[in-house]
Design a protein around this motif. Structure first.
Motif, PDB file in Angstrom:
ATOM      1  N   LYS A 103      12.772   8.122  -5.306  1.00 34.84           N
ATOM      2  CA  LYS A 103      14.063   8.673  -5.710  1.00 34.84           C
ATOM      3  C   LYS A 103      14.179   8.744  -7.219  1.00 34.84           C
ATOM      4  O   LYS A 103      13.723   7.863  -7.936  1.00 34.84           O
ATOM      5  N   GLY A 104      14.838   9.822  -7.686  1.00 29.11           N
ATOM      6  CA  GLY A 104      15.204   9.939  -9.086  1.00 29.11           C
ATOM      7  C   GLY A 104      16.710   9.823  -9.225  1.00 29.11           C
ATOM      8  O   GLY A 104      17.413   9.382  -8.302  1.00 29.11           O
ATOM      9  N   GLN A 105      17.225  10.235 -10.379  1.00 25.77           N
ATOM     10  CA  GLN A 105      18.664  10.157 -10.619  1.00 25.77           C
ATOM     11  C   GLN A 105      19.438  11.044  -9.646  1.00 25.77           C
ATOM     12  O   GLN A 105      19.054  12.164  -9.348  1.00 25.77           O
ATOM     13  N   LYS A 156      14.239  13.858  -6.099  1.00 32.44           N
ATOM     14  CA  LYS A 156      13.010  13.284  -5.556  1.00 32.44           C
ATOM     15  C   LYS A 156      12.019  13.000  -6.675  1.00 32.44           C
ATOM     16  O   LYS A 156      11.907  13.770  -7.624  1.00 32.44           O
ATOM     17  N   TRP A 157      11.312  11.869  -6.567  1.00 34.78           N
ATOM     18  CA  TRP A 157      10.271  11.533  -7.536  1.00 34.78           C
ATOM     19  C   TRP A 157       8.919  11.717  -6.864  1.00 34.78           C
ATOM     20  O   TRP A 157       8.599  11.042  -5.901  1.00 34.78           O
ATOM     21  N   ASP A 189       0.837  -1.206   0.000  1.00 33.03           N
ATOM     22  CA  ASP A 189       0.000   0.000   0.000  1.00 33.03           C
ATOM     23  C   ASP A 189       0.868   1.250   0.000  1.00 33.03           C
ATOM     24  O   ASP A 189       0.673   2.161  -0.801  1.00 33.03           O
ATOM     25  N   ALA A 190       1.820   1.290   0.929  1.00 33.45           N
ATOM     26  CA  ALA A 190       2.695   2.461   1.033  1.00 33.45           C
ATOM     27  C   ALA A 190       4.068   2.014   1.505  1.00 33.45           C
ATOM     28  O   ALA A 190       4.197   1.068   2.287  1.00 33.45           O
ATOM     29  N   ILE A 191       5.085   2.703   1.020  1.00 30.88           N
ATOM     30  CA  ILE A 191       6.475   2.380   1.382  1.00 30.88           C
ATOM     31  C   ILE A 191       7.294   3.646   1.164  1.00 30.88           C
ATOM     32  O   ILE A 191       6.897   4.528   0.404  1.00 30.88           O
ATOM     33  N   ASP A 192       8.427   3.728   1.852  1.00 28.47           N
ATOM     34  CA  ASP A 192       9.274   4.899   1.624  1.00 28.47           C
ATOM     35  C   ASP A 192       9.851   4.868   0.216  1.00 28.47           C
ATOM     36  O   ASP A 192       9.825   5.857  -0.509  1.00 28.47           O
ATOM     37  N   SER A 193      10.377   3.701  -0.205  1.00 20.67           N
ATOM     38  CA  SER A 193      10.956   3.565  -1.534  1.00 20.67           C
ATOM     39  C   SER A 193      10.909   2.099  -1.947  1.00 20.67           C
ATOM     40  O   SER A 193      11.408   1.230  -1.217  1.00 20.67           O
ATOM     41  N   VAL A 198       9.092  -8.457  -8.547  1.00 26.04           N
ATOM     42  CA  VAL A 198       8.598  -7.091  -8.706  1.00 26.04           C
ATOM     43  C   VAL A 198       7.921  -6.625  -7.420  1.00 26.04           C
ATOM     44  O   VAL A 198       7.172  -7.374  -6.792  1.00 26.04           O
ATOM     45  N   VAL A 199       8.189  -5.385  -7.048  1.00 24.97           N
ATOM     46  CA  VAL A 199       7.499  -4.734  -5.928  1.00 24.97           C
ATOM     47  C   VAL A 199       6.759  -3.523  -6.480  1.00 24.97           C
ATOM     48  O   VAL A 199       7.341  -2.708  -7.207  1.00 24.97           O
ATOM     49  N   THR A 200       5.463  -3.417  -6.151  1.00 26.98           N
ATOM     50  CA  THR A 200       4.704  -2.225  -6.520  1.00 26.98           C
ATOM     51  C   THR A 200       4.147  -1.582  -5.254  1.00 26.98           C
ATOM     52  O   THR A 200       4.004  -2.235  -4.218  1.00 26.98           O
ATOM     53  N   ALA A 201       3.828  -0.300  -5.353  1.00 28.84           N
ATOM     54  CA  ALA A 201       3.259   0.424  -4.220  1.00 28.84           C
ATOM     55  C   ALA A 201       2.234   1.433  -4.729  1.00 28.84           C
ATOM     56  O   ALA A 201       2.389   2.007  -5.804  1.00 28.84           O
ATOM     57  N   GLU A 202       1.188   1.632  -3.934  1.00 26.02           N
ATOM     58  CA  GLU A 202       0.195   2.659  -4.257  1.00 26.02           C
ATOM     59  C   GLU A 202       0.734   4.050  -3.943  1.00 26.02           C
ATOM     60  O   GLU A 202       0.399   5.030  -4.597  1.00 26.02           O
TER      61      GLU A 202
END
Length: 242
Positions: free
Chosen positions: A40-42, A46-47, A7-11, A30-34
């Motif tokens: 994180k970006g490059q 921040k993404w 449902d939710a995760i830091d990253s 595979v890990v997905t999150a809502e």
């Protein structure tokens, strides 16, 4: 493909990296999150993603990279896989903004972050993070961003994307030995603003004009300068002004 839904995760990248350190995970787990609170970006950027509207996923890839000279091959495979899946859904005017941002027209719709770990036996294990703007429509504070919904005028089932993208990545990895030159050419031909004079900014905050010529074997951007020389730039050494 083993799928872990959160449902939710830091990253998702950090979660998958920690999981891979504890377990002998299957390739292409595979890990997905809502929702992702510290996406994180490059290079530590921040993404941002609106909860529940977009695709947030990370995938573990093993047994493909075997030395540091090959790491950019993963960027090519993943970015092309995403572009091909989006093309199949009739998303228009797709390109790859070096090294692996996904663009439609001149708007960013997806970002890829690849984090590689060298194991004690010399193997390179990659955690590939992908953020894809799917059904988010408010980009008030992100003038260069858009989504599949905004561009196409349609809403999408974001749950279809992990399987489609992973299958494409697997196919490219399996055929890499014979098709690598073809994939490099496709990546080159899909580069955002390739061959077009455009302004850039360097690390000293100096603006200059250049023309993107291509990408080196280790992933550096090759830019033709006004004095007819070609310089190579690493990630964050150069910024496109568009």
């Amino acid at each position: 493909m083993k799928l872990i839904k959160l449902d939710a995760i830091d990253s998702t990248n950090d979660f998958l990296k920690a999981l891979s350190n504890q377990d002998e995970l299957d390739n292409f787990t595979v890990v997905t999150a809502e929702n992702q609170t510290k996406g994180k970006g490059q290079m530590g950027s921040k993404w941002e993603s609106e909860s529940g509207k977009n695709l947030i996923m990370s995938v573990l890839v093993k047994d493909f990279l075997f030395n540091n000279e090959q790491v950019f091959n993963m960027s090519i495979i993943v970015s092309l896989a995403v572009v091909e899946v989006l093309k199949s859904l009739d998303i228009p005017d797709l390109s790859i903004k070096w090294p692996n941002d996904i663009m439609s027209y001149n708007k960013k719709i997806g970002g890829i972050l690849i984090e590689n770990t060298i194991k004690s036996d010399g193997r390179i294990v990659s955690v590939v993070g992908l953020g894809l703007n799917v059904n988010q429509t408010n980009f008030e504070y992100l003038p260069h961003a858009s989504s599949l919904a905004v561009i196409s005028g349609n809403l999408f089932d974001k749950d279809i994307f992990p399987k489609l993208i992973i299958e494409n990545i697997q196919q490219k990895i399996e055929s890499w030995q014979t098709e690598s030159l073809c994939y490099w050419k496709k990546y080159y031909n899909t580069l955002f603003r390739r061959g077009v004079p455009m302004p850039f900014k360097n690390l000293e905050n100096q603006n200059f004009m250049g023309i993107i010529q291509g990408v080196s074997a280790i992933g550096k951007l090759q830019v033709l300068l006004e004095d007819d020389s070609v310089s190579e730039f690493d990630i964050k050494e150069i910024q496109m002004l568009y």
